[in-house]
Design a protein around this motif. Structure first.
Motif, short mmCIF file in Angstrom:
data_model
loop_
_atom_site.label_atom_id
_atom_site.label_comp_id
_atom_site.label_asym_id
_atom_site.label_seq_id
_atom_site.Cartn_x
_atom_site.Cartn_y
_atom_site.Cartn_z
N ASP A 9 -9.22 2.49 17.35
CA ASP A 9 -8.54 3.69 18.20
C ASP A 9 -7.12 4.10 17.30
N TYR A 10 -6.47 4.65 18.00
CA TYR A 10 -5.36 5.48 17.21
C TYR A 10 -4.14 4.20 16.80
N ASN A 11 -4.29 3.03 17.45
CA ASN A 11 -3.29 1.95 17.09
C ASN A 11 -3.86 1.30 15.86
N ASP A 12 -5.04 1.26 15.45
CA ASP A 12 -5.78 0.60 14.41
C ASP A 12 -5.31 1.70 13.32
N MET A 13 -5.64 2.73 13.42
CA MET A 13 -5.32 4.03 12.50
C MET A 13 -3.90 3.99 11.88
N MET A 14 -2.83 3.67 13.03
CA MET A 14 -1.62 3.68 12.44
C MET A 14 -1.32 2.69 11.56
N ASP A 15 -1.86 1.42 11.99
CA ASP A 15 -1.89 0.15 11.07
C ASP A 15 -2.42 0.27 9.83
N LEU A 16 -3.47 1.12 9.80
CA LEU A 16 -4.12 1.52 8.46
C LEU A 16 -3.14 2.52 7.58
N THR A 17 -2.74 3.37 8.10
CA THR A 17 -1.79 4.32 7.66
C THR A 17 -0.73 3.84 7.23
N GLU A 18 -0.03 2.75 7.68
CA GLU A 18 1.11 2.06 7.30
C GLU A 18 0.76 1.27 6.16
N GLY A 19 -0.18 0.64 6.14
CA GLY A 19 -0.76 -0.18 5.23
C GLY A 19 -1.18 0.64 3.92
N ILE A 20 -1.62 1.68 3.81
CA ILE A 20 -1.92 2.44 2.86
C ILE A 20 -0.55 3.08 2.00
N ILE A 21 0.33 3.32 2.89
CA ILE A 21 1.55 3.75 2.24
C ILE A 21 2.54 2.68 1.74
N LYS A 22 2.40 1.56 2.29
CA LYS A 22 3.25 0.26 1.77
C LYS A 22 2.32 -0.02 0.55
N HIS A 23 1.31 -0.05 0.54
CA HIS A 23 0.49 -0.49 -0.79
C HIS A 23 0.75 0.51 -1.91
N VAL A 24 0.83 1.71 -1.75
CA VAL A 24 1.05 2.83 -2.61
C VAL A 24 2.55 2.50 -3.38
N VAL A 25 3.51 2.25 -2.41
CA VAL A 25 4.79 2.20 -2.71
C VAL A 25 4.99 0.86 -3.61
N LYS A 41 2.74 -0.41 -5.49
CA LYS A 41 2.27 -0.07 -6.67
C LYS A 41 3.00 0.68 -7.79
N LEU A 42 3.69 1.55 -6.99
CA LEU A 42 4.75 2.39 -7.76
C LEU A 42 5.94 1.64 -8.19
N GLY A 43 6.08 0.46 -7.51
CA GLY A 43 7.47 -0.33 -8.04
C GLY A 43 8.55 -0.17 -7.37
N VAL A 44 8.55 0.47 -6.15
CA VAL A 44 9.83 0.84 -5.63
C VAL A 44 9.72 0.11 -3.97
N LYS A 45 10.96 -0.01 -3.50
CA LYS A 45 11.09 -0.27 -2.15
C LYS A 45 11.81 0.84 -1.29
N LYS A 46 12.69 1.54 -2.08
CA LYS A 46 13.40 2.54 -1.45
C LYS A 46 13.30 4.02 -2.28
N VAL A 47 13.59 4.99 -1.64
CA VAL A 47 13.46 6.28 -2.33
C VAL A 47 14.58 7.07 -2.00
N ASN A 48 15.03 8.08 -2.84
CA ASN A 48 16.09 8.98 -2.49
C ASN A 48 15.24 10.15 -1.94
N PHE A 49 15.48 10.73 -0.97
CA PHE A 49 14.95 11.88 -0.84
C PHE A 49 15.78 13.15 -0.20
N GLY A 50 16.31 14.14 -0.89
CA GLY A 50 17.46 14.70 -0.55
C GLY A 50 18.46 13.92 -0.43
N GLU A 51 19.34 14.08 0.72
CA GLU A 51 20.61 13.37 0.84
C GLU A 51 20.41 12.03 1.43
N TYR A 52 19.36 11.60 1.83
CA TYR A 52 18.60 10.28 2.45
C TYR A 52 18.14 9.16 1.62
N GLU A 53 18.54 8.16 1.83
CA GLU A 53 17.44 6.95 1.26
C GLU A 53 16.76 6.40 2.28
#
Length: 481
Positions: free
Chosen positions: A267-283, A285-297
């Motif tokens: 269900d949607y709970n599992d898909m949220m877990d999957l989505t978060e897992g994908i993004i954290k995996h990509v981050v 692999k890019l070698g970052v933990k935080k990113v600057n986006f506009g005026e925000y970190e």
């Protein structure tokens, strides 16, 4: 007006051919890419190599010359000594080789007295003659119009842009790897569709001559991928171009890239877990933990929050005590048009207008009003809501997912309601897709799905606040003559 450098270089090409030298040879075999030598410089020291690259600068000092050669974002120095290269080849270099040309060099890897990694040339060959000199004014210049229209020059001369699109390629590659490792299959679904669906959007229409029928460029892959779940696949995804005939601004391009993912028995709970897992995996692999986006970190090390849409609206003063008249006044205040007033749909539109920009750190906004989409299963605890989530990062919607509706009778009812909206003038309402309903009648298992915008995810992970910075060739108005 014809450029002087163009005329001069055409003359050089003519001379080259008269003396039997082809300025555009079929190939110039190399032993190594510049990248390999730069990354393993000590292993190559003193060895003979053959390399090639574009000349970004060339400097002559009597019987010695230096040139910066770049290839695939890496630079090495060409080192030319007349006593090593030979007088004839050295004179050829002076007369026929210019900035922007591609040059092949064979020689020994060394370092100059200043420590510059170089290839001491023993042989040279023109690999490709450029007809224009590299534009000096591009260095450090942000000419946005030229950068988008002539992306090849932007990539050639702007290291930051080059890196953005290298990272974009890595992002897509790592998403694929993550899903492959989870047992997902990558599929291909039609771009040309007789009925468009899967989102609230205006389509592009075309005509198929062989069938004498109008077709549409897809606005989403959803309904075809769910047909694959009906067919028996448990885990499928597609990274694909979608097309929506809508706004062109910092967050929208009519042609964009999205990944849609569907999995049976979740269900949607599992898909949220999957989505978060994908993004954290990509981050990672890019070698970052935080990113600057506009005026925000933005910190990706924390768990992604989950907030109910109605709770976020309540913090803005809109809740169950807010009357329909008050909501209609708010719609008018924010110039939000609706073909027909429906409270749940109005709440969704108000959320987009007044809440989105505050959602900077990654947050899943869950449990939307049922009117916001006809493709999602009703909430198990409240039939006025649906089991839907949207992921927001940096004030933008990055992903949209559901517990997918698999009840064919309810799906047909919702499609008929959408068709009624269309008759009232809602051009973005879903079409009635009888074939999809027929597929559901054969039975679709409980399923979770999510769509993630690749362009917007890349924006966030590279710190770019305009979608045009992460799409190689964004849609632009025709260039005025």
């Amino acid at each position: 007006m014809v450029r002087k450098d163009y005329i001069k270089r055409l003359e050089l090409i003519k001379i080259l051919r008269e003396i039997g030298i082809e300025p555009y040879p079929q190939s110039t075999p190399i032993t190594n890419y510049i990248e390999e030598i730069v990354q393993n410089s000590e292993d190559f020291m003193g060895k003979e190599v053959a390399v090639a690259g574009r000349i970004y600068s060339i400097r002559f000092h009597g019987k010695v010359a230096f040139a910066d050669l770049r290839d695939n974002g890496f630079k090495i120095q060409g080192f030319f000594r007349q006593d090593v290269l030979g007088k004839e080849n050295y004179n050829f270099l002076k007369k026929f080789v210019d900035r922007g040309d591609f040059l092949w060099i064979k020689g020994e890897v060394t370092r100059t007295k200043r420590g510059e990694l170089s290839v001491l040339a023993k042989e040279i060959k023109l690999a490709s003659k450029a007809l224009y000199d590299l534009p000096h004014e591009w260095f450090g210049l942000e000419d946005v119009e030229k950068r988008y229209r002539q992306r090849y020059l932007d990539l050639m001369l702007n290291r930051e842009s080059f890196e953005v699109f290298r990272k974009r390629s890595i992002i897509e590659m790592e998403i694929r790897k993550f899903l492959w490792d989870q047992g997902f299959l990558e599929m291909e679904t039609p771009i040309l569709q007789p009925i468009y669906g899967g989102a609230n959007a205006k389509p592009f229409k075309t005509h198929v001559n062989a069938l004498d029928k109008d077709y549409y460029l897809r606005i989403s892959d959803e309904l075809y991928l769910k047909r694959l779940i009906v067919g028996g696949y448990n885990k499928v995804f597609e990274i694909a171009k979608d097309f929506r005939n809508e706004d062109i601004d910092t967050m929208h391009n009519p042609e964009f890239t999205m990944i849609e993912i569907y999995q049976a028995y979740v269900d949607y709970n599992d898909m949220m877990d999957l989505t978060e897992g994908i993004i954290k995996h990509v981050v990672k692999k890019l070698g970052v933990k935080k990113v600057n986006f506009g005026e925000y970190e933005i910190d990706f090390t924390k768990p992604f929050r989950r907030e109910k849409m109605l709770d976020l609206l309540a913090r803005k003063g809109i809740d169950e005590r807010t009357s329909d008249d008050e909501i209609k006044n708010l719609l008018e205040k924010y110039n939000i048009k609706m073909a027909r007033y429906e409270r749940g749909l109005a709440l969704g539109k108000l959320f987009d207008r007044i809440c989105e920009e505050d959602l900077i750190e990654p947050v899943f906004v869950i449990d939307h009003p049922k009117e916001t989409t006809p493709l999602c299963k009703l909430h198990r605890e409240n039939s006025e809501l649906i089991e839907r989530f949207e992921l927001y990062i940096g004030g933008m919607e990055i992903a949209n997912g559901y517990t997918e509706l698999n009840d064919p009778q309810l799906q047909e009812k919702f499609f008929r309601e959408e068709a009624e909206r269309r008759t009232l003038g809602d051009e973005e309402a879903h079409q009635f897709d009888e074939d999809f309903i027929e597929a559901l009648r054969w039975g679709m298992p409980p399923t979770g799905g999510v769509g993630i915008g690749i362009d917007r995810l890349t924006m966030v992970l590279t710190g770019k606040t305009s979608i045009k910075e992460v799409i190689l060739f964004p849609l632009l108005s025709p260039k005025s003559q």
